[in-house]
Scaffold this active site. Structure first.
Site, PDB file in Angstrom:
ATOM      1  N   ASP A 103       0.856  -1.176   0.000  1.00  0.00           N
ATOM      2  CA  ASP A 103       0.000   0.000   0.000  1.00  0.00           C
ATOM      3  C   ASP A 103       0.896   1.232   0.000  1.00  0.00           C
ATOM      4  O   ASP A 103       1.899   1.270   0.743  1.00  0.00           O
ATOM      5  CB  ASP A 103      -0.927   0.019   1.221  1.00  0.00           C
ATOM      6  CG  ASP A 103      -2.111   0.952   1.030  1.00  0.00           C
ATOM      7  OD1 ASP A 103      -3.234   0.458   0.849  1.00  0.00           O
ATOM      8  OD2 ASP A 103      -1.904   2.188   1.043  1.00  0.00           O
TER       9      ASP A 103
ATOM     10  N   ASP B 159      -7.802  -2.713  -4.721  1.00  0.00           N
ATOM     11  CA  ASP B 159      -8.903  -2.274  -3.863  1.00  0.00           C
ATOM     12  C   ASP B 159      -8.704  -0.777  -3.680  1.00  0.00           C
ATOM     13  O   ASP B 159      -8.112  -0.330  -2.706  1.00  0.00           O
ATOM     14  CB  ASP B 159      -8.849  -3.025  -2.534  1.00  0.00           C
ATOM     15  CG  ASP B 159     -10.053  -2.748  -1.652  1.00  0.00           C
ATOM     16  OD1 ASP B 159     -10.948  -2.011  -2.090  1.00  0.00           O
ATOM     17  OD2 ASP B 159     -10.089  -3.252  -0.513  1.00  0.00           O
TER      18      ASP B 159
ATOM     19  N   CYS C  12     -15.257   0.437  -2.573  1.00  0.00           N
ATOM     20  CA  CYS C  12     -16.412   0.400  -1.670  1.00  0.00           C
ATOM     21  C   CYS C  12     -17.273   1.624  -1.946  1.00  0.00           C
ATOM     22  O   CYS C  12     -17.720   2.314  -1.042  1.00  0.00           O
ATOM     23  CB  CYS C  12     -15.998   0.313  -0.203  1.00  0.00           C
ATOM     24  SG  CYS C  12     -14.866   1.608   0.348  1.00  0.00           S
TER      25      CYS C  12
END
Length: 429
Positions: A263, A306, A359
């Site tokens: 990340d 993601d 999301c």
């Protein structure tokens, strides 16, 4: 504390959030620290009132003809906790810690107004500028989708099959009301409850400390399954964050092959280390610098993005973010997503797969992002995620909304999960 004291406290916290423009979690934490006499039940009830108020903030405001925290608190009691004005008045009578009585003009507004007469965005409890995005994504079902994002969420868990099967976890959490999830293969759900009821602190359970399960929304579990990870593969989780999907992928692969967790925000990545130890994973490598991924270029069987997003799909859990979101925030996220996709795609081998997840339920972050990426990268083709859904969860399972017949949008209305977008792309050989 009696209900009057709890309601007064929630009104105080709502005022703090509005005045200082701060996250709800920070405001509740500070209130708890300055009111140490409050028990866990009191803190939970106060939090429930605050979160309930923020989920329906716009419609509460319209029905009470006031955005005052006092109006919001009373509206929660009437609309979400099922108390009539007379019942609430009787409950608060004689409680010296109760809030001030509801002003007559607010009581009159609530008694005479009907939500069906309110503007559509008020009925959906979303900012008015967001409505065109919802309409573009969901068409005539947009209002139902928006309203479902204003409901209380359940507590979802994932059984960690590296240490325990789902039946074992269900038995360990039987006293907490745990039940199998409707869709996720290793999912466990504890219903949200109503009014002051509180969800259990499952992370205090011995079974959690042993690594038998992780806290993870069912929707997050489902999209991790849809990656279709297989034993022995080389997988890069490019935006791994705290590691929820990394852990799920490692378990699906039975600790075989390699999952590379990276990340760009090292602070987000930090919690993964302890979680990996507790879960018993042995096939995960954590990378804090992208230069450490150089030898993976063009070699990964699957790359998972993601992506950072507006989080509109998580509004049930983080309702305060709904009212802070701006068009500028959306544009910034779209830029970050495009950058993440471009960088992550370099690691996919010919014939390999690139998975894009958010999301969010906004099309600009989802199918629009994929369309832009494919226009610039014609070597990637969009393949059906619906096929994987049916294979994993069955023909009779609730079917997510598909904006294009290939990618998927999970939502509280369609799958009873948080909102997630999932697209699967294959790099041509």
């Amino acid at each position: 504390m009696r209900l009057g004291g709890r309601l007064s406290a929630a009104i105080e916290v709502l005022g703090d959030i509005e005045a200082r423009r701060r996250p709800v979690a920070d405001a509740l934490k500070d209130w708890g620290l300055s009111h140490r006499f409050a028990g866990s039940g009191d803190r939970s009830a106060v939090g429930n009132i605050v979160y309930d108020a923020l989920r329906l903030k716009l419609s509460h405001t319209w029905l009470m003809d006031s955005a005052d925290p006092l109006a919001l608190g009373y509206a929660v009691m009437f609309r979400q906790w099922g108390m009539s004005p007379d019942q609430l008045a009787a409950e608060l009578d004689g409680d010296r810690f109760a809030p001030a009585p509801l002003p007559e003009e607010m009581a009159e507004a609530f008694a005479t107004r009907r939500l069906a007469d309110a503007p559509d965005h008020v009925q959906g409890d979303v900012p008015d500028w967001i409505v065109p995005h919802f309409v573009a994504n969901f068409g005539g079902n947009w209002l139902r989708e928006a309203q479902a994002l204003a409901l209380r969420p359940s507590l979802d868990l994932r059984a960690n099959t590296l240490k325990a099967n789902r039946d074992k976890v269900l038995a360990a959490l039987a006293d907490q009301g745990a039940q199998p999830s409707a869709l996720a293969r290793q999912g466990i759900r504890i219903p949200s409850g109503e009014g002051p009821s509180r969800l259990p602190n499952v992370t205090a359970e011995l079974s959690f400390q042993k690594g038998w399960f992780e806290v993870q929304d069912e929707g997050s579990q489902l999209v991790a399954d849809l990656v279709l990870a297989e034993d022995g593969e080389q997988i890069l989780d490019y935006c791994a964050g705290g590691g929820g999907k990394t852990l799920a992928l490692a378990a699906t692969m039975h600790n075989k092959g390699q999952v590379h967790a990276f990340d760009a925000d090292r602070k987000r990545l930090a919690p993964i280390i302890e979680r990996l130890k507790r879960a018993g994973t042995r096939n995960v490598q954590v990378h804090e610098h992208e230069k450490q991924l150089a030898n993976l270029a063009g070699k990964c069987d699957r790359v998972v993005v993601d992506a950072p997003c507006t989080g509109t799909g998580t509004w049930r859990r983080r309702p305060d973010t709904k009212w802070r979101l701006t068009q500028k925030n959306l544009e910034e996220r779209i830029g970050q997503q495009a950058d993440a996709l471009a960088k992550a795609s370099r690691y996919v081998r010919p014939g390999g797969f690139l998975t894009y997840i958010t999301c969010s339920v906004l099309p600009g972050e989802n199918q629009g992002q994929i369309a832009d990426f494919r226009a610039k990268n014609p070597e990637f083709e969009l393949v059906s995620a619906l096929d994987g859904w049916k294979r994993l969860f069955g023909e009779k399972a609730a079917t997510p909304y598909s904006p294009d017949g290939l990618s998927l949008t999970l939502s509280p209305a369609s799958t009873d999960t948080d909102g997630f977008y999932f697209a699967l792309l294959r790099r041509r050989d």
